[in-house]
Design a protein around this motif. Structure first.
Motif, mmCIF file in Angstrom:
data_model
loop_
_atom_site.group_PDB
_atom_site.id
_atom_site.type_symbol
_atom_site.label_atom_id
_atom_site.label_comp_id
_atom_site.label_asym_id
_atom_site.label_seq_id
_atom_site.Cartn_x
_atom_site.Cartn_y
_atom_site.Cartn_z
ATOM 1 N N VAL A 188 37.106 7.662 -6.880
ATOM 2 C CA VAL A 188 37.491 6.388 -6.275
ATOM 3 C C VAL A 188 36.375 5.920 -5.342
ATOM 4 O O VAL A 188 35.893 6.694 -4.513
ATOM 5 N N LYS A 189 35.958 4.660 -5.465
ATOM 6 C CA LYS A 189 34.932 4.119 -4.578
ATOM 7 C C LYS A 189 35.561 3.527 -3.319
ATOM 8 O O LYS A 189 36.754 3.188 -3.299
ATOM 9 N N LEU A 190 34.745 3.407 -2.285
ATOM 10 C CA LEU A 190 35.141 2.725 -1.058
ATOM 11 C C LEU A 190 34.344 1.430 -0.959
ATOM 12 O O LEU A 190 33.111 1.453 -0.936
ATOM 13 N N ILE A 191 35.050 0.305 -0.909
ATOM 14 C CA ILE A 191 34.425 -1.009 -0.756
ATOM 15 C C ILE A 191 34.766 -1.540 0.630
ATOM 16 O O ILE A 191 35.940 -1.608 1.005
ATOM 17 N N ALA A 192 33.737 -1.909 1.393
ATOM 18 C CA ALA A 192 33.938 -2.500 2.719
ATOM 19 C C ALA A 192 33.495 -3.961 2.683
ATOM 20 O O ALA A 192 32.425 -4.276 2.160
ATOM 21 N N ILE A 193 34.314 -4.834 3.234
ATOM 22 C CA ILE A 193 33.978 -6.254 3.334
ATOM 23 C C ILE A 193 33.595 -6.533 4.783
ATOM 24 O O ILE A 193 34.403 -6.357 5.696
ATOM 25 N N GLY A 194 32.349 -6.951 5.000
ATOM 26 C CA GLY A 194 31.902 -7.205 6.362
ATOM 27 C C GLY A 194 30.389 -7.221 6.457
ATOM 28 O O GLY A 194 29.688 -7.416 5.454
ATOM 29 N N LYS A 195 29.882 -7.001 7.638
ATOM 30 C CA LYS A 195 28.443 -7.015 7.866
ATOM 31 C C LYS A 195 27.771 -5.858 7.119
ATOM 32 O O LYS A 195 28.419 -4.853 6.813
ATOM 33 N N PRO A 196 26.454 -5.978 6.833
ATOM 34 C CA PRO A 196 25.733 -4.862 6.202
ATOM 35 C C PRO A 196 25.836 -3.592 7.047
ATOM 36 O O PRO A 196 26.066 -3.648 8.257
#
Length: 369
Positions: A229-237
Motif C-alpha cells: 500500500v502506498k502513502l499519498i500526501a496532499i500538501g507542500k513538497p
C-alpha cells in the motif's frame, strides 16, 4: 443593517480554510436575507471574486502592512494604518456590524463587532509559535475576541477552549459548524490527469507541528503492509527532514507528495483511497475529516475531542502519541470492507455540515445583536 467584512485574511492566506469559509458564507448571506447590506473590504491586490453579485459591494484597501513588513520599526504600523483606512471606508459604523476575517479591531467603532475563532493553536501550542510574530497573533486574537459583541466558534470544542483562554461571557459565544464543498458531496468521478498507483492511503493538509504527520511516517515505515500500500500526501513538497527520514527508512518509492491538486481531483482520491489518515493533535474543525466522510471513505483519525465531536464513532481511532496504535488502526482499516449501507451512513453523517446551515446560523448571530 450594514455588514462590514474586513478581508484581511485574503491578503495573507487567500486559499486556506478561512478564505474558503468566507467565500462560502458571504454570497449565501446576501442571498438568504435582504436585510443586510454587505460591504467587503478587499485587499488591493486580491483579484478573485467572492460571488457577491449585485447584493454586495467591494472596496479595495491598499496593502500598507505588506509595504512595511520588511522594515522592523514600521512592521506594526502598516497593519494599523490598513485597519484605520478600512475603518474609514466603512462609514460612520452606526447600525453596522464589523466581522473581521482575521482579528482586526476597528478604532472608534460605534456598531457591533463579531469575530470568528477557527482554532486556538497559538494558545495551546505556544512553544511552536514563539517570538514577536507568535506574540502578536496571540495579542491580536485576545483583543479581538474580548472586545467582540459576539464570538462565533466553529465547534463546541473550540468554544470550550475560548472560554478557557479568554475573558468572555459564554452567552456571547455561538457554535456554527462549517460545511462540505459541493465537489465532495456527490458520487461523480471527475476528469483528472493524476496517475496514482493503487492501493493507497491518503493524508491531506499541513504536516508540521501539531499536525503530527511524523507519527504517520514512523508508523508507515514500520508497517508490514507498506510494500503493498502506498502513502499519498496532499500538501507542500517534502522538507529536508521528511526527505531524510523517507530515504533512511527506504520508503522513498512507497510515499508520494502531490502539491498541486483541484478539489475535483482530491474528491477522486478520497473515493479511491483505502483509507484517509488524520493525525492532528488538535483541530478547530477539520476539513479533511468531513470531506473524507462525505465521500464515504474509511477514516483513521487521532482520538482528540474535535474529531469525536465532528465524526462521532465513525473513524477508526488511534492514540496520536503512539505510532504502534496507528499501525494497528491502519491494518484494521485495510482489512475492513464497508457495505453499501455503511458507506451511505458515513455520507449521511455529513449532511448536517453544509454551507447553507453555516450561513443561516451566522445570520442568527448577527440578528441576536
Amino acid at each position: 443593517m450594514n455588514l462590514i467584512v474586513d478581508g484581511i485574511v485574503f491578503r495573507h492566506h487567500p486559499i486556506g480554510g478561512v478564505a474558503r469559509y468566507f467565500n462560502e458564507i458571504l454570497p449565501r448571506i446576501c442571498n438568504l436575507d435582504d436585510e443586510f447590506k454587505l460591504t467587503f473590504l478587499s485587499p488591493w491586490e486580491y483579484r478573485e471574486t467572492i460571488g457577491l453579485y449585485s447584493k454586495g459591494s467591494v472596496l479595495k484597501v491598499p496593502p500598507f502592512s505588506r509595504l512595511t513588513y520588511r522594515i522592523p520599526f514600521l512592521r506594526g504600523v502598516g497593519g494599523r494604518v490598513e485597519t484605520l483606512l478600512a475603518r474609514s471606508l466603512s462609514g460612520l459604523g452606526n447600525n453596522s456590524i464589523w466581522h473581521s476575517t482575521y482579528n482586526t479591531v476597528p478604532e472608534f467603532w460605534p456598531g457591533m463587532k463579531v469575530v470568528t475563532i477557527y482554532d486556538l493553536i497559538y494558545e495551546i501550542f505556544p512553544h511552536l509559535y514563539q517570538g514577536p510574530l507568535g506574540d502578536k497573533v496571540r495579542f491580536d486574537q485576545k483583543r479581538a475576541v474580548e472586545s467582540a459583541d459576539a464570538v462565533i466558534c466553529i465547534s463546541e470544542t473550540t468554544r470550550k477552549d475560548a472560554l478557557n483562554f479568554y475573558d468572555i461571557n459564554e452567552q456571547s459565544t455561538f457554535v456554527t459548524y462549517l460545511g462540505v464543498t459541493d465537489s465532495f458531496k456527490d458520487d461523480h468521478k471527475y476528469e483528472s490527469s493524476l496517475s496514482i498507483e493503487n492501493p493507497f492511503i491518503l493524508f491531506v493538509g499541513e504536516r508540521k507541528g501539531y499536525k503530527n504527520f511524523n507519527c504517520l511516517l514512523e508508523a508507515f515505515s514500520d508497517w508490514k503492509m507498506r510494500d503493498e500500500v502506498k502513502l499519498i500526501a496532499i500538501g507542500k513538497p517534502w522538507d529536508y527532514e521528511e526527505k531524510e527520514f523517507i530515504v533512511n527508512k527506504g520508503i522513498d518509492d512507497r510515499v508520494e507528495v502531490i502539491s498541486s491538486i483541484s478539489d475535483d481531483e482530491l474528491a477522486n482520491l478520497y473515493s479511491e483511497s483505502e483509507a484517509v489518515i488524520h493525525t492532528s493533535l488538535y483541530e478547530g474543525f477539520g476539513f479533511p475529516i468531513v470531506e473524507a466522510l462525505a465521500k464515504g471513505s474509511k477514516l483513521v483519525a487521532s482520538d482528540i475531542p474535535t474529531t469525536r465531536e465532528i465524526a462521532g464513532d465513525i473513524p477508526m481511532y488511534f492514540d496520536p502519541h503512539d505510532s504502534m496504535s496507528l499501525i494497528d488502526a491502519l491494518t484494521i482499516a485495510i482489512e475492513t470492507q464497508l457495505s453499501e449501507k455503511e458507506i451511505y451512513d458515513i455520507k449521511k453523517h455529513t449532511f448536517q455540515y453544509n454551507w447553507d446551515n453555516t450561513a443561516m446560523e451566522t445570520i442568527k448571530v448577527y440578528k441576536s445583536l
